[in-house]
Enzyme design. Sequence first.
Site, PDB file in Angstrom:
ATOM      1  N   GLU B 153       0.798  -1.227   0.000  1.00  0.00           N
ATOM      2  CA  GLU B 153       0.000   0.000   0.000  1.00  0.00           C
ATOM      3  C   GLU B 153       0.837   1.286   0.000  1.00  0.00           C
ATOM      4  O   GLU B 153       0.351   2.345   0.422  1.00  0.00           O
ATOM      5  CB  GLU B 153      -0.989   0.012   1.193  1.00  0.00           C
ATOM      6  CG  GLU B 153      -1.938  -1.174   1.175  1.00  0.00           C
ATOM      7  CD  GLU B 153      -3.062  -1.072   2.215  1.00  0.00           C
ATOM      8  OE1 GLU B 153      -3.656   0.002   2.359  1.00  0.00           O
ATOM      9  OE2 GLU B 153      -3.318  -2.094   2.887  1.00  0.00           O
ATOM     10  N   HIS B 245      -4.259   3.435  16.195  1.00  0.00           N
ATOM     11  CA  HIS B 245      -4.561   4.195  14.979  1.00  0.00           C
ATOM     12  C   HIS B 245      -5.665   5.212  15.276  1.00  0.00           C
ATOM     13  O   HIS B 245      -6.419   5.068  16.227  1.00  0.00           O
ATOM     14  CB  HIS B 245      -4.966   3.261  13.835  1.00  0.00           C
ATOM     15  CG  HIS B 245      -6.145   2.387  14.141  1.00  0.00           C
ATOM     16  ND1 HIS B 245      -6.048   1.250  14.924  1.00  0.00           N
ATOM     17  CD2 HIS B 245      -7.447   2.476  13.781  1.00  0.00           C
ATOM     18  CE1 HIS B 245      -7.239   0.678  15.026  1.00  0.00           C
ATOM     19  NE2 HIS B 245      -8.122   1.409  14.348  1.00  0.00           N
TER      20      HIS B 245
END
Lengths: 305, 305
Positions: B153, B245
């Site tokens: 990614e 996160h």
Amino acid sequence: VEGTNGTTDDTDVIKSFGGFQVTKVLNEDSQRKSIFLLGRFGDSKKDAVVMLEKTPFSEDVAKDMLTKTSILKNVMHNDIYGTYQLFPKQELNALKTTLIYPATEKHIAKYSCTQAFLITETADDYTDITLPYLESERFSLDWVYNILDKKSEVERIIYEDPDAEQGFMVMPDMKWNEKLTEDLYVMGLVRKRGIRTLRDLTAVHLPMLKNMLVKGKAAIWERYQVPGNKLRIYVHYMPSYYHFHVHFTHINYNAPGSGTERAHMLTDVINNLEIDSSYYRRSTLSFVVRENDKLCARFQEAGQI
Amino acid sequence: VEGTNGTTDDTDVIKSFGGFQVTKVLNEDSQRKSIFLLGRFGDSKKDAVVMLEKTPFSEDVAKDMLTKTSILKNVMHNDIYGTYQLFPKQELNALKTTLIYPATEKHIAKYSCTQAFLITETADDYTDITLPYLESERFSLDWVYNILDKKSEVERIIYEDPDAEQGFMVMPDMKWNEKLTEDLYVMGLVRKRGIRTLRDLTAVHLPMLKNMLVKGKAAIWERYQVPGNKLRIYVHYMPSYYHFHVHFTHINYNAPGSGTERAHMLTDVINNLEIDSSYYRRSTLSFVVRENDKLCARFQEAGQI
């Protein structure tokens, strides 16, 4: 005599949107699949507001859509996963449509998108900006006092604790029709006056807060058979009116105003006051203001937006 | 050779839903206008999961709907207000359709409506129930480490702070297509490993949290021209994976998972750790579990549900 736009009179039922001209998109909601449009019929000088909203699926309609009568276009395909566009036949695609015609400036403003801003309010911002605003505006709470004094909405009360310090009333919120418990929305209104917002709470209020938590859950179980572990119980900051109240909504229902930018879990409020009685006096709190709010103007004047 | 259900092979692209039999409604969402169905193609013994979702309005499509080609039925009329059912022509009514075929038991469970419960987790509950669960399940975080190590990614990264203690990566969430900023959904992934949940945070992490707040907002402004006061910035408890996160979503977007029962504003997290470094070790925290979660079973065994 029927006009070119299919209407016989300004305020009659219309037969079709033939000749309708969209002049502006006022607002849209991609999650709820709705759109608010401004427009005019043919040569008319009068504005119309049209709200279109896609309708929820029923089992029957969904079954009728998954047949040969629908057009199917493949978008993506990978092993067992495929995405498609499906176009059901015309009669299966009802849109909920609301027409306001002729529409006034007020209607147009009401359905227009307004800018929203997230405010990060420090304790000083509260003292310097928000508190003077709350004190300068004399918000009427007569309707709340009428409920507490049983002058109105008496038949809507589902539970009442009459204690002057810890007591409160429980009633279904106006947004809830009481038909399904899946979208349960109940309000708890404290008897004690003078608690404008979260900022006014200290450890002194812990017995009252715990009382509302425990007895509010019990009252909802008693009346609607929804247990406490199915309830999202919270307080708004900023609230829409400045008399302390608690929201009880079903956890399966994504209730308006239950987002983290506005809703504070009552258990968190209790936890925070137990950690520090001055928690809500000293903390930085966030909230969203809309540009047509007077409080928004205050934060703009202070250079905070 | 094309079969009776319009497919040539189990996993091929289908040409139509002719002969499809719906056996069960797995779930539906009347607000988002979606429905999840279980069914079979003709005489097939294999299950299929079909997800139908109505699509948001675009301005162009809405304009094409407000023409003579739509069928209009009046529902209610009162002075300037009228409600109607509008049936636009077939090609304007695209439904987003996802097919999983053949579908496994796991797929069916995943898309079925499951019971949800709100857990009020004390510090002791965390130590006695949740922590042993987190330690017994070895959740793979390889996919996260692959991103942080730039093994996957890489092209999706929009900002990177390489600092080992305070650094993080920013990338659009998979749920966001980056087309409109109104439904902006961006993730911030911390470089430092070992922070499983909010419960692991102390004042030691304040510089990292403030760094993510400030630089995350700057990166989103830089890339998408959305200012910080349009962002809802929060952490999930419980998170869906146990590597720290941060979620950045547009305040106009009622993002899934942004409800107060799960989302904790990053500014509140910072505020709480500044008040008490042990805030997240000692506090009672709420979260929702679904009955197919293993953690739900743990709380049930402990007699907490």
